[in-house]
Design a protein around this motif. Structure first.
Motif, short mmCIF file in Angstrom:
data_model
loop_
_atom_site.label_atom_id
_atom_site.label_comp_id
_atom_site.label_asym_id
_atom_site.label_seq_id
_atom_site.Cartn_x
_atom_site.Cartn_y
_atom_site.Cartn_z
N UNK A 337 41.60 34.89 52.09
CA UNK A 337 41.71 36.32 52.39
C UNK A 337 42.23 37.09 51.17
N UNK A 338 43.24 36.53 50.49
CA UNK A 338 43.78 37.20 49.30
C UNK A 338 42.74 37.25 48.18
N UNK A 339 42.00 36.16 47.99
CA UNK A 339 40.96 36.15 46.97
C UNK A 339 39.87 37.17 47.30
N UNK A 340 39.50 37.25 48.57
CA UNK A 340 38.48 38.23 48.99
C UNK A 340 38.95 39.65 48.72
N UNK A 341 40.20 39.94 49.07
CA UNK A 341 40.73 41.29 48.84
C UNK A 341 40.82 41.60 47.35
N UNK A 342 41.19 40.60 46.54
CA UNK A 342 41.27 40.80 45.09
C UNK A 342 39.89 41.16 44.53
N UNK A 343 38.87 40.45 44.98
CA UNK A 343 37.50 40.75 44.52
C UNK A 343 37.08 42.15 44.98
N UNK A 344 37.42 42.50 46.21
CA UNK A 344 37.05 43.82 46.73
C UNK A 344 37.70 44.95 45.94
N UNK A 345 38.91 44.68 45.43
CA UNK A 345 39.61 45.69 44.61
C UNK A 345 39.21 45.64 43.14
N UNK A 346 38.35 44.68 42.78
CA UNK A 346 37.91 44.54 41.39
C UNK A 346 38.99 43.99 40.48
N UNK A 347 39.89 43.19 41.03
CA UNK A 347 40.99 42.65 40.23
C UNK A 347 40.58 41.33 39.58
N UNK A 348 41.04 41.14 38.36
CA UNK A 348 40.81 39.89 37.63
C UNK A 348 41.95 38.95 38.03
N UNK A 349 41.66 37.97 38.90
CA UNK A 349 42.72 37.14 39.45
C UNK A 349 42.54 35.68 39.06
#
Length: 408
Positions: A337-349
């Motif tokens: 879920x956190x990875x999905x949200x990071x991608x949705x926000x365009x964050x480089x994680x």
């Protein structure tokens, strides 16, 4: 819906002045000191100013509540505001400030989550009285014997300090929660290491939290005259320590993993005279890995190496395990879920493990747990040099906000 970075800045910088030592610029807000209690009062004031219900349990954990539509198990977000001596401004504090900001944002925007979201600022994460007291209390891991015997390095008992601050020590037993009442736990924290900073990543998603054991090791030889005792006739305890220190890389390579760490952080040589062959060395060993099996293998390998060195050097070897913390696997659905949200926000994680212990490690033994990391400049922590770029703090805070908002 996004966080208010200026409000986060204000909260971090204001709280950083509570317990600040002007000489070394470090923060001294150790658990249940007057400075810590001032910090707790400040936090309660901010919760009240945000028009959110505030609760304090028997372990002096402070909660802010955002009521949900249903009575489904609640989601908890948390960290701590107590510090080590001469601390920086972000360790623990950032997670509490960001958690409060997320609740404020949702409340101000008229957003009511499906399930209740609770912020908890846990007591004594940093270990003045052994560590994780607040989260251990919530998880039902505190008992009357612990409450009666836990003390700090100066011999001050936890129960006496609780009473001095107006708390009933036995009330900590009532802080325990029913695991069925909690859907999950999320924590945002600075990395306290160099990985994200070196990779140029704005956030990390933690998949595992390291376990660790700490030993006190003693090698006993024979003190003797440094000038009259031939080298081949010495039972030099320090040479045993030196031999063991050089064995650590080999043991990690053969019995550990890429996530293994071992550190000798403290050593005492006795009698401690320049003209005397050391008769005793006592040293600490801190060993960490994310796998319980690997920790067991490393423990056996360290004992075997120390025994062999003791025989070769004609020394006596003994050790005492001072602590053991189990490794914790973060909840795979929360990681995803956190990875999905990071991608949705365009964050480089970066998906990564935590090499430090956190309240999430205790909560993870009871409920599904997830963690967000933000970079530590130069990998520095537990010092006044500890810092994170505001842009990275904003990225991590918005990742937490979006995850909390869309959890139900």
């Amino acid at each position: 819906m996004t966080v208010n970075l200026e409000r986060i800045k204000r909260d971090i910088l204001t709280l950083a002045e509570i317990g600040r030592n002007q000489a070394d610029r470090g923060i001294y807000r150790m658990a249940f000191t007057d400075a810590d209690m001032e910090g707790k009062r400040w936090l309660k004031e901010q919760i009240a100013a945000a028009d959110l219900p505030c609760e304090v349990d028997g372990a002096a954990n402070i909660s802010a509540i955002l009521e949900g539509h249903s009575d489904a198990p609640r989601l908890i977000v948390g960290s701590h505001i107590d510090t080590v001596p001469c601390a920086g401004a972000l360790d623990g504090t950032l997670g509490v400030v960001v958690g409060l900001e997320c609740l404020r944002c949702m409340h101000e925007n008229g957003f009511q989550p499906q399930q209740t979201i609770e912020l908890i600022a846990f007591s004594d994460e940093e270990g003045r009285f052994g560590g994780m007291f607040g989260s251990q209390s919530v998880c039902g891991l505190i008992n009357p014997e612990k409450l009666a015997t836990m003390k700090d390095l100066n011999g001050i008992l936890l129960k006496d300090e609780l009473e001095r601050q107006g708390f009933d020590p036995l009330a900590a037993l009532d802080a325990a929660r029913d695991p069925e009442s909690i859907a999950g736990y999320l924590e945002l924290h600075i990395e306290q290491g160099p990985v994200l900073d070196s990779l140029g990543k704005s956030v990390g998603v933690v998949d595992e939290i390291t376990g660790l054991f700490t030993w006190t090791v003693r090698l006993r030889g024979e003190a003797n005259h440094a000038g009259t005792t031939p080298m081949e006739m010495r039972n030099d305890a320090f040479m045993g320590l030196a031999d063991f220190a050089h064995e650590i890389p080999r043991i990690l390579a053969e019995n550990g993993s890429e996530r293994s760490r071992a550190t000798i952080g403290k050593a005492q040589i006795l009698p401690g005279a320049a003209n005397t062959v050391p008769g005793l060395v006592e040293f600490s060993l801190d060993c960490r890995d994310t796998s319980e099996e690997t920790l067991e293998e490393l423990s056996a390998a360290f004992r075997k190496a120390l025994s062999a060195i003791a025989r070769r050097r004609n020394l006596m070897f003994e050790f005492e395990q001072k602590s053991y913390i189990h490794p914790v696997q973060c909840s795979l659905p929360l990681v995803e879920r956190l990875c999905h949200q990071a991608r949705a926000l365009g964050l480089d994680y970066q998906q990564m493990h935590s090499g430090a212990a956190h309240d999430a490690q205790i909560m993870g033994r009871m409920v599904p747990t997830g963690m967000i990391f933000v970079p530590s400049k130069g990998g520095q922590s537990h010092s006044p040099a500890e810092w994170t770029a505001w842009s990275d703090i904003e990225a991590g805070a918005n990742l937490m906000l979006s995850t909390l908002r869309d959890f139900g």
